[in-house]
Structure formats: C-alpha cells, structure tokens
Design a protein around this motif. Structure first.
Motif, PDB file in Angstrom:
ATOM      1  N   LEU A   2       1.013  -1.087  -0.232  1.00 21.21           N
ATOM      2  CA  LEU A   2      -0.261  -0.302   0.029  1.00 21.21           C
ATOM      3  C   LEU A   2       0.920   1.062   0.017  1.00 21.21           C
ATOM      4  O   LEU A   2       1.477   0.862   0.686  1.00 21.21           O
ATOM      5  N   GLU A   6      -3.296   5.509   0.317  1.00 21.30           N
ATOM      6  CA  GLU A   6      -3.879   3.893  -0.048  1.00 21.30           C
ATOM      7  C   GLU A   6      -4.267   3.875   1.565  1.00 21.30           C
ATOM      8  O   GLU A   6      -5.296   3.324   1.974  1.00 21.30           O
ATOM      9  N   ARG A   7      -3.135   3.897   2.267  1.00 25.46           N
ATOM     10  CA  ARG A   7      -3.243   3.656   3.427  1.00 25.46           C
ATOM     11  C   ARG A   7      -4.041   4.665   4.886  1.00 25.46           C
ATOM     12  O   ARG A   7      -5.033   3.952   4.979  1.00 25.46           O
ATOM     13  N   LEU A  10      -7.592   3.504   3.220  1.00 26.64           N
ATOM     14  CA  LEU A  10      -8.221   2.261   4.311  1.00 26.64           C
ATOM     15  C   LEU A  10      -8.207   2.183   5.434  1.00 26.64           C
ATOM     16  O   LEU A  10      -9.513   1.551   5.779  1.00 26.64           O
ATOM     17  N   GLU A  11      -7.756   3.104   6.231  1.00 24.31           N
ATOM     18  CA  GLU A  11      -7.759   3.365   7.328  1.00 24.31           C
ATOM     19  C   GLU A  11      -9.649   3.958   8.303  1.00 24.31           C
ATOM     20  O   GLU A  11     -10.192   3.892   8.835  1.00 24.31           O
ATOM     21  N   LYS A  14     -12.308   1.450   7.032  1.00 26.92           N
ATOM     22  CA  LYS A  14     -12.226   0.879   8.483  1.00 26.92           C
ATOM     23  C   LYS A  14     -13.113   1.164   9.482  1.00 26.92           C
ATOM     24  O   LYS A  14     -13.930   0.004  10.178  1.00 26.92           O
ATOM     25  N   LEU A 208      -8.830  -5.143   4.054  1.00 27.88           N
ATOM     26  CA  LEU A 208      -8.826  -5.364   6.217  1.00 27.88           C
ATOM     27  C   LEU A 208      -7.687  -6.186   6.639  1.00 27.88           C
ATOM     28  O   LEU A 208      -6.888  -5.741   6.841  1.00 27.88           O
ATOM     29  N   LEU A 211      -4.641  -3.954   5.283  1.00 31.24           N
ATOM     30  CA  LEU A 211      -4.219  -3.072   6.078  1.00 31.24           C
ATOM     31  C   LEU A 211      -2.953  -3.560   7.573  1.00 31.24           C
ATOM     32  O   LEU A 211      -2.641  -3.184   7.646  1.00 31.24           O
ATOM     33  N   GLU A 214       0.244  -5.469   6.257  1.00 25.55           N
ATOM     34  CA  GLU A 214       1.341  -3.675   6.222  1.00 25.55           C
ATOM     35  C   GLU A 214       1.789  -3.691   7.218  1.00 25.55           C
ATOM     36  O   GLU A 214       2.928  -2.849   6.926  1.00 25.55           O
ATOM     37  N   LYS A 215       1.153  -3.885   8.405  1.00 26.42           N
ATOM     38  CA  LYS A 215       1.488  -3.220   9.117  1.00 26.42           C
ATOM     39  C   LYS A 215       2.633  -3.434   9.844  1.00 26.42           C
ATOM     40  O   LYS A 215       3.681  -2.942  10.450  1.00 26.42           O
TER      41      LYS A 215
END
Lengths: 515, 557
Positions: A2, A6-7, A10-11, A14, A208, A211, A214-215
């Motif tokens: 991401l 993009e992140r 998505l955050e 979420k 999800l 996300l 990717e963490k």
C-alpha cells in the motif's frame, strides 16, 4: 503493498465501512484527484468495492421558473374568475388574465380535469344584415366558465414551489404523491430530470487484511518509528524507484524578468548606474527636451497614448523657456532650430511615455557632475494593436554616457561591448535619424537562425538637447528594444509569450538558457 | 518612416550603370535608405524624415554617383528665368487662409509610365511627411504646356464661385461638391471648411489649376508624354514651402533640361521662386575629429568625404572650412549635421568602435535591490512570478475593486476598452491569471511586483505594489495570511491587519482586512466572495489574495 495515501483511505474505511467521496476527502485531507487515483489503485488490489449510484434530481425549466413565480395558468384563471363573481365568458379570459391563447387552453384543460370549475354553453340568437339588405338570423354558441370557490393549493403547486426554493430535489426523497405531482410537472415541461453519479466506497475483507498485513512493513519512517526503534522488528518497505514521482512545481522568478535582471547585472559590471522615472509623463520630457518639433508625426495620437484625465501637468518654467528658444531658433547653439512658434501648452500634456529616453534627460537635468554612465529599463507605450510582433506596452533599455572628449566611436564601442557581454558577437551599425541625436545610428544584431535583426537606435545627443539641459560635454545615448533582444536570445517567436498568461508555460520555462 | 517604390531600370538609367540587388541594398543602407527587393523590376525604399530627397530615383542616383565616385561636389543644374508670372491676390484674404505659395517650372522632364508613377508617389509622400498631411504644405504638379496663359493668380474665392473638372472626374463640380464627392475632398476638406473662402489657383484667363490643398484640375494634369512641369507649393509655413520647392526642383533637375524661375508678384514685393538657397556651415576640423573620435583625419580627407556627399567645400584656413550644402539639404541645422555626413561618407562599417576610458562605479537602484529581495522571498514561499500588462480596463477596476472615477488615469485614445487605463492595483491581474489557469495542476500560487498609477488630487502617482494569490481545491484566509506575514517578517516590516467594515464585493465580508504598516494603509488581504467567483468571474475554486504597497520602503535601507 500500500502507498501512504492508500493506507490513509483504508484506515478511514476500516472505521466507517462505507463512505462517500466527500467524506473521504474530508477525513483523509487528500485532494480529489489524488483520492480518485488511489481508490482506482485500491480497486485493482481488490481492497475496496466502488458503488456508483445514479441519483435522479428534478429542477425547473425556464418555463417552470416563470410559472413558479406567476402561478400555473389554471390557478391564474380560476382566481381571476372567482374574483369577478365566479363567472366569465371564455372569449374574455385572454383580456382578463393577460395569458396567451395557448396558456388559456392549457389552463382550461387542467381546470376541467381537476374539477376546479365547469364550462356551460348557451345558444343565443343574433341578427346580421347582408349586403343586399336581407336580415338573417344566426345562432351563436357562447361558453362561460363557472367557478364556485378558489381551490386550495394543490400538491403540484407545492412541488413546483419547493423546487424553486431549493433549486433541485432528489427524486428518491419525495413522497409518492409528490412524485406523482412531479411527473405531472415533468409532462407539462415545467420540470426536467437530471442524473448525477454518487460514488460510495466500501472496504472489502481483503482490504482489511492488507491493512493488517502491511502493519508488518514500515512504509513511511516517522518520528515515532525512529524513537521506538521499530525498524528492528519490522521490515522497511522497498520503494519502486522506477515509478514516476508526483509533480511538484517550484516557486520561480519570471523568466523574462530574470533576463532583465541579467541585463542590469551586465550594465552594472560595465560601470553603469541605474535610474528610473515616471511612466505617465509630460510631453516636455518625452518630446520637447528631445528636440522633437511639436508638429512631429510621432506626437500624434496614432503614435502616442494621450491622457483624457488628468490631461495636463505643470512644467518647470526655466526649462520651458530654454526649450522654446532651442525649438524656435536653436537656442545658444548656433543651430537654426525648427523655426516655428513653440507652445508651452502642448509640452504640458500628459501621455504614457513612448520612450525611456525621458528618464535619461530627466537624469541629466538633475546630475551634471562628470562622468556619467546611466541606464534605465522600463515599460514604454505605443498605440499598436496586439499581434505576434507588436504590443501596446513593452520594455525599453536606455543608456547614456557623458564625459569629456567622448566620441561617436566610443558610443559604438559601448554598444558592441554590451552585446558581446550578452553573447552576441556581431553587431552592424547603419546611419539613421532621430530628432535628438546626431550623428545617429541604428543597430542590427546577428542571429544564426534569423539573420540581422534591428534592435536599437543610438547617437550623440544634439547640441540643442544638451543646451536645454545645460550639459557641457558630449553625451552618447541609446535605446534598445529589450523584448526583441530577449526573443532572439531565448528563441521566442511570439512577443506575447514574454507576457504569457499560462501557468503551464511559465512552469515549463527553464531557468538556464543558451546563447 | 516614409516608404515608396522605385523602378530599378529607371534608377540604373539615371546612374548610367547597373548594380546587383544585394550590392545596391548594402550601398543604400549606408546612406539612410532601407531598400527591399519587391520583384525583378521594383525596389521598396524607406527613407528617414531628414532625407526626403531620396524618395525618388533622381535623388538616389545623385547621392549614389557621389558615393561611387562618379561625380563629386555640388550637383549641377541649369536655371532660367521664364516669362511666367504668379500674382498673389492680397486683397482676397488669402493671407488669412493659406498664406504662402512658391512656384517653379521644370523644362525637358520627359514623363513616361515609370516616371509618372514615381513622381506621383514622391508628391504624395512629401505631402504627408514634409507637409504633415497637407496641413503645413501641399504640392501640385501640372503639365505646363496645358496652361492657357502665362499669368497665374493665387487667391481666396467663395466656394460657390469655384467650378472646374477635378482630377479623375468627367464633369464640372463646384468646390463644395468636390469636398463631398471626391476621395481627396472628403479626406482633406477639413483643412479649408473652416474658412468662408477657399484657396484657388487659376490663370488670368479663368483656367483652374487647382483648389489647394485639395485637388488639381483634370485639364492641367501631368500624364505620360508631359514634357514641361509647372509646380506650386502652398502652405502655412513659409520656410517649409520654399525649402520643399528647392528640394523638388533640384531633384527633378537631375533628369531635366533646366529649372524655370518664375516671377511672383506679392503685393508690393516682387521676387523669383524657387529660391534655391544653399546652406552654409562654418566648421572646424578639430570639432569633426573630436566628435567622431578620429584624431588623424586631415583637412584634405574631410573635403573629399564631404564632396562625395555632394557638398561644396571652401577652405578658410588650416583648421576651418565653409561647407556649402545644396538646396535640397534642409536637414543641416548645425555643424554637427555636417559631422554626421563625414561619418556617413567614411562608412559606419569603417568607424572602429572604441571603448571609452570613462571610469565609473555601477550600481542598481535601491528599489531594484529591495524588490528583488521581496521577489526572492515570494519564490522561496513557493510562488511563481508572473508578468502581466500595466494597461488595464477601468470597467474591471470598478467591478473588482470599486475604484471611483478620478482615482485612475483615463487614456484619450485607447486601442480597446480593455486597455483604457493603467492599473491602480495588481489584484485584477492576479485574479484574471488564476481564472485562466484554474484547471491546471493545483495549488496555483502566483505573485507579481510592478508599477501601478493612482490619481491623487488630480495628479498621477506611481506606486509599486506586490500582489499574490492562491487558488486550490481548498484555500483560505489563513493560508495567504501566513504568506503575507512571512514576507513582511523577512523584509523587516511590522504589519498589522485591521477590519474593513465594507470591503469591495470581491471579498467575503468578514474575511478581508486592511494591511497597515506604520499607521498607514498599505494593502488588502482576504478571501474572495464565492458568489462573485462563480457568477461574475466564472471561477469554480476558492482564491485567497493579498496586495501590499511597497513604494519607498526601500529608502530606509
């Protein structure tokens, strides 16, 4: 993997699961164009679903706006007839209501359908006399509209008013009756439909997952990451170095003003001192001091912008007297002068300066200490129509040198050196004429692509000019059309580009140019 | 500059030799004639207003013969007194209308098609340039052989009494018909309409030559086959009338048998015209040397050079010359004009440029340096510098900034209503720029520093202002305020914002402020009104803007 944007999206999703574009824009702080491209990319990563819904709106047509204000024709007719006692002949309706035939027939149709009134017809006998004197009986049908009461405001009228007030209505927000009314108004061409797309983005389980996965990577290194030594436990995400970066534009000086700054730098390096003067000028300094006779064609309105307001300004009497003497009989110089009667009134007229030589002579009038090397660059004005070669305002560079024993060859030497400093090695001098210089010269510079281009006029100030200014030493003067020189050196074909109104042209100009 | 067309074959015939096109153009460029080849036969000629004698092949040939060394010194022309007579009728008020006249005859000037074309252009260009479009002087050419008498009268006549067939017409017209119906009449009628009598040139037998300065007669016109010319010049300036006749006659004489002098009876006085006056200039060798920076120039060289440009030179002593210039050289006002002829005769290409030894310290204006610093800060803040016109539209200034009449200058002869004043503010320029570019990549941040002109108590005042604007999807007061404060801070200016109770409608009412420097209003800052943006300006994005007047702030540094 991401991107940062993009992140961000998505955050937000979420938390919200589903969001409209406006909401996303607000929450992420991204511009709409960045947002849309990030969503597009998330879609290909199967992280989100994009729902596009078509929403129907109604809005008023021109006729609808008119009707919303004046009322529907059936309403106008019914009200009028009731006001007049509840009865009116159909043929009188036009005069009574001010409506057109067509509007009346539409109105009557709806009155009948809505049962707001009824039409009764009677037969009346009438007599006519023919040309031969024979009396003839005819039966005429006469129809009347009967209105017993004014009907309450209809739902149709209510919808019309509401649309007018709000500007547009979403069809799906209307009640069933309102929708029925709306379709009547649509059929009557008082409303029209408009559809808009509403985009809603919904996060998918894959999104999800991405996300969370990717963490494990670090995409952007932050203050917290450094302090918490997160790089020890997580991997730093590699960058795709082949991908193009987003466009950024630096603040830049204007390319042509940079060129002018370079000219100033050259002249300062040659020992010239800068001066300036007013752009709204009296003719005295623009023409009279420069020994330009008052009936000279350049002073007419075809060649000079004159002012209507204010149209004159006071001038110094001492100078005026000297100018008068110089023009009429050459002053103390031994010149014959122009032999006419000079008028102070003309010298007081205000104009937009046509040459920056006005600045040079103003400078000489206040500074006489030897030696002088002065230059000035500024706007000058001529009533030319705009095309690729002409503008009504452009830049001129003027310079003067005053010294004991200064000669015409010195003038040529200075001009040649100046152009050499600008990177132009070949200069051609030809005899010319200006009312204020003698000897006079016009100059051409060589460009390999264009050939010889005329770019300046120069000369030694005439004795009649120096006499007026009380200057005792020879003075060389020149005027250069800077715009033209800049165009040649920078390879610009259209003078309008020097004053370009296009940000992409300015963003595209290079800060270095070759010559 | 006056432009004409000449025929190459005519020039070469007069020169008695041919020259290649390139070479000819180069030669002419050294005697103030800019030539351009139009086609096989014709050359377009542009001359400077001091040498109108070069507007016809005769004049060019005369000058070229000198430069090429084919002839030197004074051009030769024969003169002869004629039995023609001009009577100026001083009882007719002509002195109050168009007072001066001079006349001449040219004998043995054979007019063919080429000559006629050049002659008519020569006349027209002189009328425009020397004659200031016939106001100052106007020239008439006639076929001398067509005149029905030797006695010609110049007088002022009531318009209804002037009746003749004007040039190019087929029937008799009255003076007023000529002013209404003919092209020349409509163009130049204004020169006589204000008088109750019009100038009239007529023989004592009633044959009209012309109604100066409007139109000649058809019966006396010059045409192919004409051999002798009668010339008149009328005007309001005596010197120019005589000098122009000198110029024309001595130039045409290059191609004619002789100039005919005509007796003029003007009230009590009698004299001959043309006067054919030479100009005599006393000049010192040292003066020539110093002005040109040619310290080795000898007296002999100077004489030779001046003779090649057709002057006659008399030696007074080792140092001093009398330069006698022919009658067509009306441009010699002062010895410096002779100096230029020396330089032209040498050829500008042969004058070696030489840098002066003058030592001076160069410096820019404080203003330039100060504004450059301001520009650099703006660039550092990410703003693109723009350069727009100072000419502006008063309607736009009124609409955007509510400027009132008497606060801006009004141009008498604007090229268009879009440019009828000089801007009083740069804000309209910045807003217009942002409007044009609203669909380019955002954010758009631009500024301009430049001159403006306000009118204060009836006087134009030049003010130097800096305006900056930002346009983006989302931009506000705070964004532009941060820029203004950063600029001011870096320039060492203490600024304060004060509320404006009624800002111009361009701004949002409670999002605009005055910029105060040292208790003086020096500008405005604010967000633009969305309704004006969308409905008046057609801009769909928010704009925040400021302008600050920097005039004279540089003086303190």
């Amino acid at each position: 993997m991401l991107t940062v944007n993009e992140r961000k999206i998505l955050e937000v999703l979420k938390e919200l699961k589903k969001a409209k574009i406006d909401t996303l824009e607000d929450k992420t702080g991204l511009s709409r164009s960045t947002l849309m491209s990030a969503i597009e990319s998330l879609k290909t990563k199967k992280a989100v679903i994009v729902h596009t819904k078509r929403i129907e709106f109604i809005e008023l047509t021109d006729e609808g706006s008119k009707r919303a204000i004046q009322g529907l024709p059936e309403r106008i007719i019914v009200n009028k007839v009731f006001e007049l006692g509840g009865k009116a002949k159909l043929k009188d309706l036009k005069n009574l209501t001010g409506l057109s035939e067509q509007e009346i027939s539409i109105g009557l149709g709806w009155i009948r359908r809505k049962k707001w009134g009824r039409i009764e017809s009677k037969y009346i006998k009438s007599y006519t006399v023919s040309a031969e004197g024979v009396k003839k009986e005819t039966i005429v049908k006469e129809a009347e509209l009967i209105v017993d009461k004014t009907p309450p405001k209809s739902i149709v009228e209510h919808v019309l008013e509401k649309t007018n007030k709000i500007g547009y209505l979403r069809l799906d927000t209307l009640s069933t009756v309102e929708q029925k009314a709306a379709s009547e108004l649509l059929s009557r061409n008082l409303l029209r439909k408009k559809t808009l797309e509403e985009v809603e983005v919904e996060i998918k389980p894959e999104g999800l997952k991405l996300l969370i996965e990717e963490k494990e990577y670090i995409s952007a290194i932050t203050h917290d990451i450094i302090k918490r030594k997160e790089w020890l436990t997580k991997e730093i995400k590699p960058y795709d170095i082949k991908a193009l970066p987003p466009k950024v534009y630096p603040g830049k000086k204007h390319f042509y003003l940079e060129f002018i700054d370079m000219i100033k730098e050259i002249l300062v390096s040659m020992g010239f001192e800068e001066a300036d003067g007013p752009i709204v000028e009296v003719e005295l300094w623009n023409f009279d001091v420069l020994f330009q006779p008052q009936d000279h064609p350049a002073r007419e309105i075809h060649d000079t912008f004159r002012l209507k307001f204010p149209n004159r300004a006071g001038i110094d009497d001492t100078i005026a007297i000297k100018v008068k003497e110089a023009h009429e009989h050459g002053g103390k110089t031994g010149s014959r002068g122009w032999r006419y009667s000079w008028k102070k009134d003309i010298a007081e007229r205000l104009i937009l300066r046509t040459q920056t030589t006005s600045v040079s002579v103003r400078f000489l009038a206040r500074r006489k200490k030897l030696p002088i090397k002065m230059f000035t660059i500024g706007k000058v004005y001529r009533p030319d129509t705009i095309d690729a070669k002409h503008l009504p305002e452009f830049h001129q560079l003027d310079g003067i040198v005053m010294d004991k024993n200064l000669s015409f060859r010195n003038l040529l030497g200075i001009l040649e050196e100046f152009f050499k400093q600008l990177g132009i090695d070949r200069v051609k001098f030809r005899p010319s004429y200006f009312p204020f210089t003698e000897p006079s010269v016009e100059g051409y510079i060589w460009h390999p692509k264009v050939g010889w281009v005329e770019t300046f006029g120069a000369g030694m100030f005439r004795p009649e000019v120096l006499d007026v200014l009380d200057v005792k030493y020879p003075t060389a003067a020149w005027g250069i059309g800077v715009d033209r020189v800049a165009m040649i050196i920078m390879g610009i074909n259209d003078i309008r580009n020097l004053y370009s109104q296009s940000i992409s042209y300015l963003r595209g100009t290079k800060v270095l140019w070759r010559f | 500059m006056p432009v004409t067309v000449i025929k190459k074959r005519r020039l070469f015939k007069l020169l008695n030799m041919g020259i290649s096109g390139e070479e000819l153009i180069e030669l002419l460029s050294n005697i103030k004639v800019e030539a351009e080849i139009l086609d096989e036969e014709s050359l377009q000629i542009e001359v400077t207003p001091d040498r109108l004698d070069l507007l016809i092949s005769e004049g060019i040939a005369r000058e070229l013969r000198g430069i090429l060394g084919l002839e030197k010194g004074f051009p030769k022309y024969k003169t002869m007194k004629t039995n023609l007579k001009l009577i100026v009728d001083s009882n007719s008020n002509i002195k109050l209308i168009r007072p001066y006249i001079a006349v001449a005859a040219i004998y043995g000037y054979f007019v063919d098609e080429d000559t006629l074309e050049e002659l008519l252009q020569f006349q027209e260009k002189l009328n425009i340039s020397m004659g200031r479009d016939r106001r100052k002087i106007a020239i008439g050419f006639y076929d001398l052989n067509k005149l029905n008498s030797k006695v010609i009268i110049y007088k002022a006549v009531e318009p209804e009494k002037i009746r003749y067939i004007p040039l190019g017409e087929e029937r008799i017209l009255t003076a007023n018909e000529i002013l209404e119906l003919t092209d020349k009449g409509r163009k130049y009628g204004h020169l006589v309409k204000c008088f109750h009598k019009y100038p009239h040139l007529v023989t004592d037998k009633g044959q009209t030559l012309s109604m100066p300065p409007i139109l000649n007669s058809e019966d006396t016109k010059v045409e192919v086959g004409t051999e002798n010319l009668f010339i008149d010049i009328t005007g309001t300036d005596e010197y120019t009338v005589n000098k122009t006749l000198d110029l024309i006659t001595t130039t045409l004489a290059e191609n004619a048998k002789y100039i005919g002098l005509i007796e003029v009876v003007n009230g009590e006085t009698e004299y001959y015209t043309p006067k054919l006056e030479n100009t005599i200039t006393r000049i010192n060798l040292k003066y020539i040397r110093e002005n040109l920076g040619l310290h080795d120039l000898t007296l002999q060289e100077v004489i030779k050079l001046l003779e090649s440009l057709r002057h006659k030179v008399e030696v007074i002593d080792d140092e001093t010359l009398n330069v006698i210039s022919p009658p067509y050289r009306y441009d010699i006002l002062h010895p410096i004009d002779v100096v230029e002829d020396v330089a032209i005769a040498i050829g500008y290409d042969n004058l070696k440029p030489e840098l002066p030894r003058t030592f001076t310290i160069g410096r820019e204006l404080k203003k330039t340096k100060y504004l450059r610093k301001a520009r650099e800060i703006m660039v550092g803040l990410g703003f693109q510098e723009i350069l727009t016109f100072t000419l502006s539209s008063s309607i736009m200034l009124k609409e955007m900034l509510e400027i009132k009449t008497a606060e801006y200058i009004e141009i008498l002869n604007p090229i268009s209503p879009l440019y009828d004043t000089i801007r009083t503010s740069i804000i309209p320029n910045v807003v217009t720029f942002l409007k044009i570019n609203q669909h380019e990549d955002h954010p758009i941040k631009v500024f301009e520093v430049g001159d403006t002109v306000e009118v204060v108590q009836g006087k134009p005042c030049m003010r130097t202002k800096l305006a900056a604007g930002m346009l983006s999807y989302k931009v506000g007061f705070e964004d532009i305020q941060a820029v203004l404060f950063s600029l001011a801070d870096n320039l060492g200016l203490k600024i304060k914002l004060e509320e404006i109770s009624e800002p111009p409608k361009l701004f949002i009412k409670n999002r605009a402020a005055k910029v105060i420097i040292k208790n003086e209003k020096r500008g405005i800052i604010g967000e633009l009104n969305p309704q004006i943006l969308l409905e008046k300006l057609g801009i769909e994005y928010p704009i925040a803007i400021f302008e600050i007047d920097l005039t004279n702030l540089w003086e303190k540094h």
